[in-house]
Design an enzyme around this catalytic site. Structure first.
Site, PDB file in Angstrom:
ATOM      1  CG  LEU A 209      81.809  61.189  67.649  1.00 51.57           C
ATOM      2  CD1 LEU A 209      81.249  60.498  68.890  1.00 51.57           C
ATOM      3  CD2 LEU A 209      82.431  60.162  66.708  1.00 51.57           C
ATOM      4  CG  HIS A 210      79.049  64.661  61.368  1.00 51.80           C
ATOM      5  ND1 HIS A 210      80.418  64.546  61.285  1.00 51.80           N
ATOM      6  CD2 HIS A 210      78.585  64.641  60.099  1.00 51.80           C
ATOM      7  CE1 HIS A 210      80.771  64.487  60.011  1.00 51.80           C
ATOM      8  NE2 HIS A 210      79.674  64.532  59.262  1.00 51.80           N
TER       9      HIS A 210
END
Length: 364
Positions: A209-210
């Site tokens: 996740l980013h």
């Protein structure tokens, strides 16, 4: 001798330039006319985010490092443009080849074009339709100033045609990310923590996740992680944590017990994890291409994708950003209801050669 700049700056770039560099070196050894100057902008300056890739993928050390370092998007863009302009003033190249959709790609493309140096964009024409993504702005700006467009899919070709790009400037070549994956498949190796975490092939998940929409709001991030912890039914979830995400994670107290936070992984170790995972949960675009080729189920926590072929042909599904959507998707996975998927056209490991052949015809 014709010298072109090959620009890289961030982790996704290195997988994309490696096949082009290798193809150009093979052609040079056979008397080919092109030479390259590898320009690293320094957008990713941490060894875990860039340095490991040079060694693992057999990429030579850069001829030039602009050393832009950290900063806001505007600061990085300005630093890259100033540094690259200075380089071109001192030693102009015959062309500038940029890849993907990171800040370095856009900044160097604009700088080169203003100095009357033609621009070739690898992975041109992809669109998510989501202007909230910085990468979408980078793609559009880069394509607006490019001379030649190397594309990964029929979707990208059509996007370019609709925007008015002439057919003779579009080269449907395939996907250099997949060249790199196929070339290294037998070299993939387990991470140092494989035994420590008790990982078994097909019995764990990989999470990345980013995106700001997922990680900048701690309430939303906590709900996502809780949904993942509940839906994965006690299986380990390996989470290589992006520096952006770590800042938010550090404010959370009650993380799922099965969630294992690890550092960003080098290429060979990361893709070994992906290859043997039960599924991947991500908000990345590039990972959906790799899971498609490896036949690994992929759940994308976004509302759109710039790589629709990973959904229409591959193993990827777009779930959106609502944590509630994970429950049904994970239940379907455990009930063996996930689609098998296939491999998109020209994702065959020969894209780098096609690009270099085209460049020889355009420049030599």
């Amino acid at each position: 001798m014709t010298v072109i700049d090959i620009v890289a700056g961030a982790r996704p770039n290195f997988m994309k330039i490696a096949p082009i560099i290798h193809a150009m070196e093979r052609r040079r050894n056979a008397g080919g006319p092109l030479r390259y100057r590898l320009v690293h902008t320094g957008q990713h300056y941490d060894a875990r985010m860039s340095g490991d890739f040079f060694e693992q993928l057999g990429i030579p050390h850069p001829d030039v490092n602009l050393g832009v370092g950290s900063g806001t998007q505007a600061e990085q863009t300005a630093g890259i443009m100033v540094g690259y302009e200075r380089l071109l003033l001192d030693a102009p190249s015959a062309a500038c080849l940029v890849v993907g959709d990171v800040t370095s790609t856009m900044a160097c493309a604009i700088t080169a074009q203003k100095m009357r140096i033609p621009v070739a964009h690898v992975e041109a024409g992809i669109r998510s339709g989501d202007w909230a993504m910085p990468e979408e702005i980078n793609r559009m700006a880069t394509d607006a100033v490019s001379n030649w467009f190397f594309t990964t899919s029929a979707f990208a070709n059509e996007n370019l045609r609709r925007s008015g790009v002439a057919a003779d400037r579009i080269f449907f070549v395939g996907n250099t990310m997949i060249d790199t994956l196929l070339a290294n498949m037998e070299r993939l190796r387990p991470a140092d923590f494989w035994q420590e975490l008790g990982l078994e092939a097909g019995h764990y998940f990989v999470l990345t996740l980013h995106r700001p929409s997922n990680v900048d709001g701690t309430d939303h991030l906590e709900r996502l992680l809780d949904a993942i912890g509940a839906g994965t039914r006690g299986r380990p979830v390996v989470f290589p944590v992006h520096p952006r995400t770590r800042k938010s994670i550090e404010t959370l107290v009650n993380l799922p017990a099965t969630l294992h936070l690890v550092d960003p992984q080098p290429y060979l170790e990361f893709n070994h994890m992906v290859r043997h995972a039960m599924a991947v949960i991500t908000d990345s675009g590039g990972i959906t291409e790799e899971t498609t080729v490896m036949g690994v189920p992929c759940m994308t926590l976004r509302d759109s994708t710039e790589r629709p072929e990973t959904v229409s042909v591959g193993t990827n599904e777009i779930l959106g950003t609502d944590p509630a959507a994970l429950h049904a998707a994970l239940d379907r996975l455990f009930e063996h209801g996930w689609k098998k998927g296939g491999i998109p056209e020209m994702w065959d490991g020969r894209t780098g050669e096609r690009i270099v052949t085209a460049l020889e015809g355009l420049l030599a």
